[in-house]
Every structure is written in C-alpha cells, then in structure tokens.
Design a protein around this motif. Structure first.
Motif, PDB file in Angstrom:
ATOM      1  N   HIS A 242       0.953  -1.436   0.209  1.00 43.92           N
ATOM      2  CA  HIS A 242       0.498  -0.269   0.010  1.00 43.92           C
ATOM      3  C   HIS A 242       1.255   1.040   0.046  1.00 43.92           C
ATOM      4  N   ILE A 243       1.884   1.461   0.654  1.00 43.32           N
ATOM      5  CA  ILE A 243       2.940   2.296   1.488  1.00 43.32           C
ATOM      6  C   ILE A 243       3.612   2.240  -0.606  1.00 43.32           C
ATOM      7  N   GLY A 244       4.094   1.051  -1.563  1.00 39.31           N
ATOM      8  CA  GLY A 244       4.396   1.493  -2.793  1.00 39.31           C
ATOM      9  C   GLY A 244       2.945   2.348  -3.876  1.00 39.31           C
ATOM     10  N   HIS A 245       2.396   1.502  -3.977  1.00 42.81           N
ATOM     11  CA  HIS A 245       1.151   2.579  -4.104  1.00 42.81           C
ATOM     12  C   HIS A 245       0.265   3.596  -4.271  1.00 42.81           C
ATOM     13  N   TYR A 246       0.558   4.110  -2.409  1.00 46.11           N
ATOM     14  CA  TYR A 246      -0.071   5.321  -2.352  1.00 46.11           C
ATOM     15  C   TYR A 246       1.426   6.437  -2.979  1.00 46.11           C
ATOM     16  N   ALA A 247       1.932   6.009  -2.406  1.00 49.69           N
ATOM     17  CA  ALA A 247       3.761   7.025  -3.331  1.00 49.69           C
ATOM     18  C   ALA A 247       3.144   7.677  -4.674  1.00 49.69           C
ATOM     19  N   LEU A 248       2.939   6.135  -5.213  1.00 51.42           N
ATOM     20  CA  LEU A 248       2.335   6.663  -6.762  1.00 51.42           C
ATOM     21  C   LEU A 248       1.079   7.260  -7.484  1.00 51.42           C
ATOM     22  N   PHE A 249       0.258   7.477  -6.012  1.00 50.63           N
ATOM     23  CA  PHE A 249      -0.805   7.284  -7.038  1.00 50.63           C
ATOM     24  C   PHE A 249      -1.328   8.661  -6.600  1.00 50.63           C
ATOM     25  N   THR A 250      -0.395   8.971  -5.230  1.00 47.97           N
ATOM     26  CA  THR A 250      -0.524  10.861  -5.438  1.00 47.97           C
ATOM     27  C   THR A 250      -0.241  11.777  -6.096  1.00 47.97           C
ATOM     28  N   TYR A 251       1.194  11.268  -6.914  1.00 52.00           N
ATOM     29  CA  TYR A 251       1.549  12.092  -7.844  1.00 52.00           C
ATOM     30  C   TYR A 251       0.969  11.566  -9.493  1.00 52.00           C
ATOM     31  N   ILE A 252       0.181  10.703  -9.787  1.00 52.70           N
ATOM     32  CA  ILE A 252      -0.768  10.815 -10.894  1.00 52.70           C
ATOM     33  C   ILE A 252      -0.661  11.498 -12.339  1.00 52.70           C
TER      34      ILE A 252
END
Length: 413
Positions: A242-252
């Motif tokens: 989840h940390i990996g995903h939300y680090a990405l998704f914040t800067y989509i």
C-alpha cells in the motif's frame, strides 16, 4: 441461516489463545442479496469520503474559510476510520452484526444530512468524524460478514463484490460530485449522498439476515491477533504494497501530464480508464483468489511494480504508457480484496479484529505513502517516485513469496 452455534478449531500453535477457537458457522446457502447490499453500502461510504475533493472550493467559499481548513474534513475522516476499525469489534461484540451494519448506514445518512446544512466548519468537521466511524467500522467487518453470508468456497467472490463498491466510487464520486456541485451547489450534492444512504438502508433492512454475535473480541484481542504466527509479517507485506501504491497514486496527475503527455481532456479520460481497470481488477481478483491466495497476493504488487518501473524508465510511447497505467489500475483492484481475504483466513475466529488491523494498516499506508512520495518527488520528480516505489512493490512481492503464509479457507463441520 443459524448464527447461534459456532464451529471450533483446536489451537494452531504458540501465540494463539488457549482453548478452542470460535468460528462462525458456514451458511448452507448463499445470500447474494445481502452481499450486494453491502457493496452498495461501501459505495455510499466511499462516495461520501471522496466528495470534498471535488467540492473544496465552493465549500470553502460558502463557509468563509480556507480550502486548506475544509481539506481537513478528509483528515478527520481518515483518523476516525482508523480508530473505528480498531475498536468496532470489541465495542460491539455483544450486538447482532445486522444491527451494527445498519447503524453504520444510519451514521452515513446523518453525516451527509448535517454536512449539507452545516452553518460553520466545526459542524462540518464533526459530521465528517461520524462518517469516519461508519467507514472504518463497515470496512473492518466486511470480510468477516461475508464469511457468514456465503459458503467458504465463495467467500473470495463475495468479498470481491463487496469491495467493488470502492472501485465504482473511485470512478464516479469525484466527477459526479463536481457535476452536481456545479448544477445545484455543494449542499445539494451531500443531500444526494444522504438520499443514496436512505436507499442503501432500505436495501439492507430487507437483505441482511440476523447475525448473532459469536466472538469474544476485546482490546487485548488486537494484540493476540498480531502475535499469531505469520500475521505480523503479513501485515508488514501489506503495508509495503500500500505504501508503494499510494506514493505513486499521490503523483498520478503530474506523471500523466509530464510522462504520458496528456492534455486536460485526455487526463480525465485516462483517470476514468484507470478507475474502470480498478473495478475489473477487483472482480478478477475474486476469481483468482478461488485458485490461489498466494498467487493473488504476489501478482498484484509485481504487476504494479512493473507498471511503475515501465512508466519511469522505458521509452514506451504514449500508447505503451497508457497500457501501463491501465495495468496498474487493474492490479491495484485486487489488493484490498486479497488482503481482506488473507486476514480472515489467517484469523477466522477473530476475523473482525483482523479486519480492523487491516483498516489501520491501509490508512497508515495512505499517509506514509503520500509523505514518502513527497520526499522522493522533491529529490528527483516523478521519475524518482516511480522508480523507488516500483522497487518497493517488487520487494514486497518477494517478501510475500518467502515469508507470508497463505492458508486456504478452513472447512467447518
């Protein structure tokens, strides 16, 4: 369906509670209407959670405060959801689960109604706390309740249906909220969300069966669950994903604008495609979980990691980048479904407490991922964010393969 008798399983090893484990009985038949009523409930809760994102400016102007202050309505909802996820199982352990679920839907209605008539920002924030209580409690119970609505073999499919409400809300909440806000004002949008809650409540009144409480959950149960062999390392794997995903998704958005090179209209279309892929991924995960839990847990971060590294490092061209974004959305659709199923299989006798710990883990990862992404973005822009996050996702997959237990559903006598 009888819910007064509980099956028992002997101790599975050190660190578990002494004595037999009490597990809810497996229903003889499926109650799919109840499952779909829970999916509608999840959709209503997540839609309400996402609404301020599309209505921030008109809400701030009307209430005479800054957008940053109104934005705290998202923060208080998340904090309340974390606490509710932790405490629901113990505080409601003597209450029929049907009554608890209906109570959360009532909180959803009350929250949206009072937000719609809020005279100041303090009322707004207090009512968003009510929403957080409903959101965290409902989410923590979802997989555990699915175990009592369908036979064990169909639980992965039922959980996928319930969590499809998240994906649908992700697709429609922000654009629909923005459209209704422009059409009739932000207060009317929250009134519409309250009306959706009323429809949900009526559906659940007719669809949900009585589910007498069976557990003995206390606050100490949370520690007991964490001490179960294999549960702690599984939570660590879940946090990394989840940390990996939300680090990405914040800067989509900056990624789509600067890497994929889309304009404003194409951006909206691609975000919609991401949401649709997320919905499809949720349903596909329900099918895949019936084949292999370990495969599902591992495959989702592998695909997200590949997509992240491809977006950061490959000269894929616009069509290739779009395909990678869709792959990312498809893979993430299975994450919540897979980990909720994992928790109930690991701790079937305290599935609600396990679900609460999953909620806390996910909410913590959202905050941690966004913060970590911000640091990486400041250091090297979106390329650094996607490269490091891709490596984290692949590392989480390796941890899952090597260390995370993936038990099958246990048949009950």
């Amino acid at each position: 369906m009888s819910s007064d008798v509980c099956a028992t399983l002997p101790d599975a090893g050190p660190g578990e509670a002494a004595g037999a484990k009490r597990i809810p009985p497996e229903p003889a038949s499926s109650s799919w209407a109840a499952v779909f009523s829970l999916a509608v409930g999840v959709f209503g809760l997540l839609t309400a959670e996402y609404l301020p994102a599309s209505l921030l400016t008109p809400m701030a102007d009307d209430l005479g405060v800054s957008e940053a202050l109104v934005g705290q309505s998202v923060t208080v909802t998340a904090v309340a959801a974390m606490l509710s996820g932790l405490l629901t199982a113990s505080l409601t352990r003597r209450v029929d689960r049907r009554i608890v679920l209906l109570g959360f839907t009532v909180l959803l209605i009350v929250s949206n109604l009072l937000v719609a008539v809020a005279a100041n920002v303090m009322v707004l924030l207090l009512m968003r706390i009510l929403l957080g209580v409903a959101l965290g409690g409902f989410w923590s119970m979802a997989a555990a309740v699915a175990m009592r609505l369908v036979p064990a073999a169909l639980v992965p499919r039922a959980v996928a249906v319930i969590f499809s409400g998240i994906a649908v809300a992700t697709i429609v909440a922000v654009p629909l909220g923005s459209y209704l806000g422009e059409l009739s004002g932000w207060r009317s949008t929250f009134l519409a969300a309250a009306a959706l809650g009323v429809v949900t409540l009526v559906f659940q009144l007719f669809a949900l069966p009585r589910m007498a409480p069976h557990g003995t959950a206390k606050l100490s149960t949370l520690w007991e669950v964490l001490r179960r062999p294999g549960f702690g390392v599984g939570i660590a794997g879940m946090l990394l994903v989840h940390i990996g995903h939300y680090a990405l998704f914040t800067y989509i958005r900056p990624t789509l604008e600067n890497v994929v090179k889309v304009d404003v209209d194409e951006l909206a279309l691609l975000l919609f495609a991401f949401g649709v892929a997320n919905f499809v991924g949720t349903l596909v995960a329900g099918w895949l979980l019936e084949i292999s839990l370990r495969l599902t847990l591992t495959l989702t971060p592998v695909l997200m990691g590949v997509a992240a590294l491809g977006l950061a490092l490959l000269p894929a061209g616009q069509a290739g980048y779009v395909a990678l974004v869709v792959l990312w959305g498809l893979a993430f659709g299975g994450v919540s479904v897979a980990w909720s199923n994992w928790a109930t299989r690991m701790v079937p006798d305290h599935a609600e407490s396990a679900g609460g710990l999953v909620v806390v883990g996910v909410q913590s990862a959202i905050a941690g991922g966004a913060a970590a992404g911000g640091v990486m973005f400041g250091i090297g822009g979106v390329t650094t964010v996607f490269t490091v996050s891709g490596v984290v996702l692949l590392a989480s997959a390796l941890l899952i393969v090597l260390r995370v237990k993936a038990p099958r559903h246990r048949a009950l006598n």
